[in-house]
Every structure is written in structure tokens, then in C-alpha cells.
Design a protein around this motif. Structure first.
Motif, PDB file in Angstrom:
ATOM      1  N   MET A 434     117.749  53.019  65.063  1.00 54.84           N
ATOM      2  CA  MET A 434     118.957  52.383  64.516  1.00 54.84           C
ATOM      3  C   MET A 434     118.503  51.354  63.489  1.00 54.84           C
ATOM      4  O   MET A 434     118.127  50.230  63.843  1.00 54.84           O
ATOM      5  N   THR A 435     118.508  51.735  62.231  1.00 50.71           N
ATOM      6  CA  THR A 435     117.923  50.890  61.191  1.00 50.71           C
ATOM      7  C   THR A 435     118.870  50.713  60.015  1.00 50.71           C
ATOM      8  O   THR A 435     119.878  51.415  59.883  1.00 50.71           O
ATOM      9  N   VAL A 436     118.520  49.750  59.168  1.00 48.79           N
ATOM     10  CA  VAL A 436     119.193  49.558  57.883  1.00 48.79           C
ATOM     11  C   VAL A 436     118.106  49.472  56.818  1.00 48.79           C
ATOM     12  O   VAL A 436     116.973  49.101  57.098  1.00 48.79           O
ATOM     13  N   THR A 437     118.458  49.837  55.601  1.00 52.65           N
ATOM     14  CA  THR A 437     117.500  49.811  54.488  1.00 52.65           C
ATOM     15  C   THR A 437     117.755  48.583  53.637  1.00 52.65           C
ATOM     16  O   THR A 437     118.882  48.323  53.208  1.00 52.65           O
ATOM     17  N   LEU A 438     116.691  47.840  53.398  1.00 50.00           N
ATOM     18  CA  LEU A 438     116.774  46.631  52.591  1.00 50.00           C
ATOM     19  C   LEU A 438     115.720  46.740  51.508  1.00 50.00           C
ATOM     20  O   LEU A 438     114.541  46.492  51.744  1.00 50.00           O
ATOM     21  N   GLY A 439     116.126  47.150  50.320  1.00 49.10           N
ATOM     22  CA  GLY A 439     115.168  47.412  49.248  1.00 49.10           C
ATOM     23  C   GLY A 439     114.323  48.611  49.606  1.00 49.10           C
ATOM     24  O   GLY A 439     114.836  49.716  49.816  1.00 49.10           O
ATOM     25  N   THR A 440     113.035  48.399  49.701  1.00 44.76           N
ATOM     26  CA  THR A 440     112.129  49.486  50.093  1.00 44.76           C
ATOM     27  C   THR A 440     111.777  49.427  51.581  1.00 44.76           C
ATOM     28  O   THR A 440     111.039  50.276  52.077  1.00 44.76           O
ATOM     29  N   ALA A 441     112.310  48.415  52.274  1.00 51.58           N
ATOM     30  CA  ALA A 441     111.967  48.231  53.688  1.00 51.58           C
ATOM     31  C   ALA A 441     113.073  48.779  54.578  1.00 51.58           C
ATOM     32  O   ALA A 441     114.259  48.733  54.242  1.00 51.58           O
ATOM     33  N   THR A 442     112.666  49.284  55.735  1.00 52.72           N
ATOM     34  CA  THR A 442     113.593  49.746  56.758  1.00 52.72           C
ATOM     35  C   THR A 442     113.394  48.887  57.991  1.00 52.72           C
ATOM     36  O   THR A 442     112.294  48.820  58.542  1.00 52.72           O
ATOM     37  N   ILE A 443     114.455  48.226  58.428  1.00 53.81           N
ATOM     38  CA  ILE A 443     114.346  47.305  59.561  1.00 53.81           C
ATOM     39  C   ILE A 443     115.439  47.627  60.579  1.00 53.81           C
ATOM     40  O   ILE A 443     116.452  48.257  60.254  1.00 53.81           O
ATOM     41  N   PRO A 444     115.249  47.231  61.840  1.00 59.61           N
ATOM     42  CA  PRO A 444     116.270  47.493  62.856  1.00 59.61           C
ATOM     43  C   PRO A 444     117.594  46.825  62.514  1.00 59.61           C
ATOM     44  O   PRO A 444     117.631  45.716  61.975  1.00 59.61           O
ATOM     45  N   SER A 445     118.682  47.488  62.856  1.00 56.95           N
ATOM     46  CA  SER A 445     120.008  46.938  62.602  1.00 56.95           C
ATOM     47  C   SER A 445     120.408  45.973  63.705  1.00 56.95           C
ATOM     48  O   SER A 445     119.763  45.910  64.766  1.00 56.95           O
ATOM     49  N   LEU A 446     121.488  45.244  63.471  1.00 59.12           N
ATOM     50  CA  LEU A 446     121.986  44.323  64.492  1.00 59.12           C
ATOM     51  C   LEU A 446     122.404  45.091  65.742  1.00 59.12           C
ATOM     52  O   LEU A 446     122.176  44.631  66.871  1.00 59.12           O
ATOM     53  N   ASP A 447     123.009  46.252  65.547  1.00 56.35           N
ATOM     54  CA  ASP A 447     123.398  47.074  66.697  1.00 56.35           C
ATOM     55  C   ASP A 447     122.186  47.497  67.517  1.00 56.35           C
ATOM     56  O   ASP A 447     122.271  47.624  68.747  1.00 56.35           O
ATOM     57  N   ALA A 448     121.055  47.722  66.853  1.00 56.80           N
ATOM     58  CA  ALA A 448     119.832  48.096  67.578  1.00 56.80           C
ATOM     59  C   ALA A 448     119.374  46.948  68.476  1.00 56.80           C
ATOM     60  O   ALA A 448     119.027  47.156  69.647  1.00 56.80           O
ATOM     61  N   PHE A 449     119.378  45.734  67.937  1.00 57.98           N
ATOM     62  CA  PHE A 449     118.986  44.585  68.745  1.00 57.98           C
ATOM     63  C   PHE A 449     119.931  44.412  69.933  1.00 57.98           C
ATOM     64  O   PHE A 449     119.491  44.170  71.068  1.00 57.98           O
ATOM     65  N   ARG A 450     121.218  44.541  69.675  1.00 58.39           N
ATOM     66  CA  ARG A 450     122.181  44.381  70.767  1.00 58.39           C
ATOM     67  C   ARG A 450     122.034  45.480  71.811  1.00 58.39           C
ATOM     68  O   ARG A 450     122.231  45.244  73.009  1.00 58.39           O
TER      69      ARG A 450
END
Length: 479
Positions: A434-450
Motif C-alpha cells: 500500500m504505497t504512494v508515489t512521491l516524485g521518483t520515490a515510493t513510500i507507504p501510504s497513510l492507510d498502510a500505516f493504519r
């Protein structure tokens, strides 16, 4: 199964009047526990740089963590049995020397294989904590044992929490090898103090070491934990992952049958199957899962870029300092947990701890938009873990023979390791899926943390259920 146990008043035993101060013994074992636990988070600050530093791939570099987890799981129950047989102090000193040797190997390492070997040696020293708890039972007055065990149990969380910011700060200002020279120095200091302060326990369970059982358990654990820790890299449906898990089940079954037929087994499964021991160990797996979810998820949330709208953009050092109070709370609550156990019993303390852990994750689910909120949530989780961890050794030693204390505590520590390893796998899958794309980076989304917070709450509730199934003192008396 017969055993030979030396009473503290037996010939050759250390008379109570000649024993060293209980406070000095507790302080020494607490220091040793913190240093050993620190090894678990020592390389975390430099993991992103290891592929470049070692000229290897990120997947292979992850063995710097995997090797430590595997070695800890395999060696801890074995060191407990050796302690019961040959002397707890002797095996504790040997374990501390593994920290020194492993750290020196890592300090000279400039390639992957030496680093992995050194990290495995560091992980093999985790048996110091259950051995220390067993020494306390042998050496202290009964009324002081509960509080002392709570202190030593808490060192597992304190070492990890304090080690993170310290290691991050050292890695920022010095060569990464300095981390391991520092670890070697701490290990050597602990070894010298332990040699001088810790008395050798008069309680022994002599006999022939179950080497076949040790090899079987080691093989089964490696076959189980290797796919759990590497499944995210290999793929959970990969034939290698599934094959190793299936092989683990077969080896565990064969090992269990062999242990039941062995006169002096590595793990007495009949004792381990007692409801008091069984449900405590099952609760330990769930609590270990919940604890490690905190270590994996909250740092990533704190370091996520502010541009995501939910990340707080902290540096690694600031992240470590934010989460360090959670570990310190574990130590501060040690006297409280001992008093709760004296009032209502360790079973009640374990149940309270599970509820507090669930409350902490529920808090960060709803309140995680500021640094102070995450700090408060981490402290609540740390309080719950501290209460739970302090209760587990008390439950175990109250249900096993005196001559098997170290082995039983080692097995309980193994259960917690299985919980943390499983948490690493599950949380990594959720955060990677469950990730989001920020520029060239892919990081976990808020829903993933929750989602990970919800999973941790479920694990805490599972621990609460298992704790409730532990027979109460009145039920055990009636039985």
C-alpha cells in the motif's frame, strides 16, 4: 526424567551470607541485557548505505539483520539448556564473549560475508537475558525475585530503544565501523564485570547434552524463520518460500517425536505442554509481534516526507530520540509491574500489559499528525510491552522445575523471537503493498500505516485471550 539439583544449602553451594549484594547482581545483569539488546538495532541506521559500503545488493545486505534474528532464535534455547547443565554464569560469560568476538569481526569487515558472520555471533548472545533471569531465581531472596526479573526483562526494550538514536548519531559523525568497536568495548566491559560480580549458580541439571535435539531444533527454526524473514524478497508464492515452510513443518514434527522419546531432551515438551507454560508462550508470540510492529512502523512514519501530508520529515537521529522514551518507560515501570504481580499475580499483569499495548496502537491510529502524539503513543505501547515482558518470566518459572529454569526461559525468549520475526514479515508486506508515489520515490501510504496499527491491536487482543486461558493460582490448586 531425573535431575540432580544442588540446594543452596548443599555442600559446595554458596552460603547466602557470602553471596554478593542482590542489587549489584541485578544491576550487572541489567547492563548485560541492555548491551545485548542494543545489538539488535545497531546496524539499522546504516542499512540504507550497506549496499554501497559492501559492494552488494540491497537484498543481500539485508542479511546483516536476518543473520542476527536467525542466530538469536536458534541459540537462545540451546544456551538455556547448557546453562542448566553446566552453569548459568559460565554460559552467560560465553555469550558475552560472542558479542565481543562478533563485534570485532564486524569492525574489520569490508565485505558482506564477514559482516554477516559477525552479526550472527552478536545475535547468538541474546541468551544472556533469559540466563540472567534464571540466575536471579537462584541467587535472590524469593521476595526480591519478581522485581529483579521485571528489571532484566525490560532491558530488551530499553537496549533497542536507546541503541537506535545512539547508533544513528555515531553513524552520522564517524565511520560505520566505529559502531562495532563501541559494541566490542561494551561487551568486554560487561564480561569483566560479570566475571567479578555474578556468582556461579549452585543449581544444576547435569547429564548428557541432547545434541541431536539441538541440531533438529536449529534446522527447524532456520527452515521456518528464513522464509518468514526473506519471503517479501523471494515472493510469498515462490516455490522456495513454500518449500522451506513445508520442510519446517516436517522437521518440527519429527523433532517433537524424537524429543518425547528422549530421556533427557533439549526441550521437555511435556512440561512445555502444561497450560501454564503453553499459553504463556503463545501470548509471548503475540506480544513480540505487537512490540516489533512499533519498531518497524513508527520510525518510517516519522521519517516520511512532510509533503505526503502525513509524514513528519524527521532525521534518523531525531526519530530515535522521539521513540527512545518508549523504551525508558519499560524500565521505569519495572517496579510497578512487580507490585501488580505481587497484588494480583503475573497472569493479571500480562493481561493488563496486552490491554495497554492495544490502547497505544489505538491512540496512534487516531492521533499521529504531530511528533509529540507519536511519542505519547510509543510510550503507551512501551508501557504495555514492559508490563507484559516482566510478567512472562514470572509465569514461566512458577510452572517449571528449578533445574529447568534457564531452558524454559530460553524457550520463552524464542517464542518472542518468532513473534518479532513474523511481525517483520507481515508489516513489510503491508507497507510494501500500500504505497504512494512521491516524485521518483515510493513510500507507504497513510492507510498502510493504519493497517499495521490495526494488525498490532489484533495481536495484542490475541495475547490477552491466551493470557486469560492461563490457569489462575486457584484453578491450578484445584487441579
Amino acid at each position: 526424567m531425573t535431575s540432580s539439583v544442588a540446594s543452596p544449602d548443599a555442600p559446595g553451594a554458596t552460603p547466602p551470607t557470602e553471596r554478593r549484594s542482590g542489587r549489584v547482581i541485578v544491576a550487572t545483569l541489567g547492563l548485560c541485557g541492555i548491551v545485548v539488546a542494543l545489538m539488535q538495532t545497531l546496524v539499522v541506521p546504516v542499512i540504507p548505505e550497506l549496499p554501497h559500503l559492501l559492494s552488494t545488493t540491497p537484498s543481500d545486505a539485508s542479511w546483516a539483520v536476518t543473520a542476527t534474528l536467525l542466530a538469536a532464535a536458534v541459540v537462545t534455547p540451546i544456551s538455556g539448556r547448557l546453562g542448566d547443565m553446566y552453569g548459568k554464569k559460565r554460559i552467560l560469560i560465553a555469550s558475552l564473549l560472542l558479542v565481543v568476538v562478533g563485534s570485532v569481526v564486524c569492525a574489520f569487515a569490508n565485505s558482506l560475508i564477514p559482516l554477516v558472520v559477525g552479526r550472527a555471533l552478536q545475535g547468538a548472545a541474546v541468551g544472556v537475558i533469559p540466563l540472567g533471569i534464571s540466575i536471579l531465581r537462584d541467587e535472590l531472596e524469593p521476595k526480591k525475585v519478581a522485581g529483579a526479573m521485571a528489571v532484566v526483562s525490560a532491558t530488551l526494550g530499553v537496549g533497542g530503544a536507546v541503541g537506535f538514536p545512539v547508533a544513528a548519531a555515531v553513524a552520522e559523525v564517524a565511520d560505520w565501523h566505529v559502531l562495532f568497536w563501541m559494541a566490542a568495548g561494551l561487551g568486554l566491559v560487561c564480561t569483566v564485570i560479570a566475571v567479578r560480580v555474578i556468582p556461579e549458580s549452585p543449581v544444576r541439571n547435569p547429564g548428557r547434552f541432547d545434541a541431536v535435539g539441538a541440531v533438529g531444533l536449529s534446522a527447524a527454526l532456520v527452515l521456518l524463520l528464513l522464509p518468514i524473514t526473506k519471503g517479501g524478497t523471494w515472493g510469498w508464492s515462490d516455490p522456495l518460500t513454500l518449500g522451506l515452510l513445508a520442510a519446517s513443518a516436517v522437521v518440527f514434527l519429527a523433532w517433537g517425536v524424537l524429543q518425547l522419546r528422549t530421556s533427557r531432551p533439549l526441550v521437555d515438551l511435556r512440561v512445555s505442554a502444561r497450560p501454564h507454560v503453553l499459553f504463556t508462550n503463545l501470548a509471548s508470540i503475540a506480544i513480540g509481534f505487537s512490540m516489533y510492529g512499533n519498531s518497524l512502523t513508527l520510525p518510517q512514519l516519522l521519517m516520511a516526507p512532510e509533503s505526503t501530508g502525513y509524514g513528519l520529515g524527521l532525521s534518523m537521529v531525531a526519530t530515535g530520540l522521539t521513540l527512545a522514551p518508549g523504551g525508558l518507560v519499560m524500565m521505569a515501570l519495572s517496579p510497578v509491574s512487580a507490585k501488580i504481580s505481587a497484588w494480583r499475580g503475573p497472569r493479571f499483569t500480562l493481561m493488563v500489559g496486552a490491554v495497554v499495548v492495544a490502547a497505544g496502537y489505538t491512540f496512534v491510529y487516531f492521533f499521529s499528525s504531530t511528533v509529540w502524539q507519536i511519542m505519547i503513543g510509543s510510550m503507551i505501547i512501551g508501557a504495555g510491552v514492559g508490563l507484559s515482558y516482566s510478567a512472562m518470566p514470572a509465569l514461566i518459572i512458577g510452572a517449571v522445575p528449578l533445574s529447568e529454569t534457564a531452558a524454559a526461559n530460553g524457550l520463552n525468549a524464542l517464542m518472542r523471537s518468532i513473534g518479532t520475526s513474523t511481525a517483520a514479515a507481515v508489516v513489510s508486506v503491508v507497507l510494501a503493498g500500500m504505497t504512494v508515489t512521491l516524485g521518483t520515490a515510493t513510500i507507504p501510504s497513510l492507510d498502510a500505516f493504519r493497517a499495521t496499527f490495526v494488525i498490532a491491536v489484533v495481536a495484542a487482543v490475541v495475547s490477552l485471550v491466551f493470557a486469560a486461558l492461563i490457569p489462575s493460582p486457584k484453578r491450578r490448586a484445584r487441579s
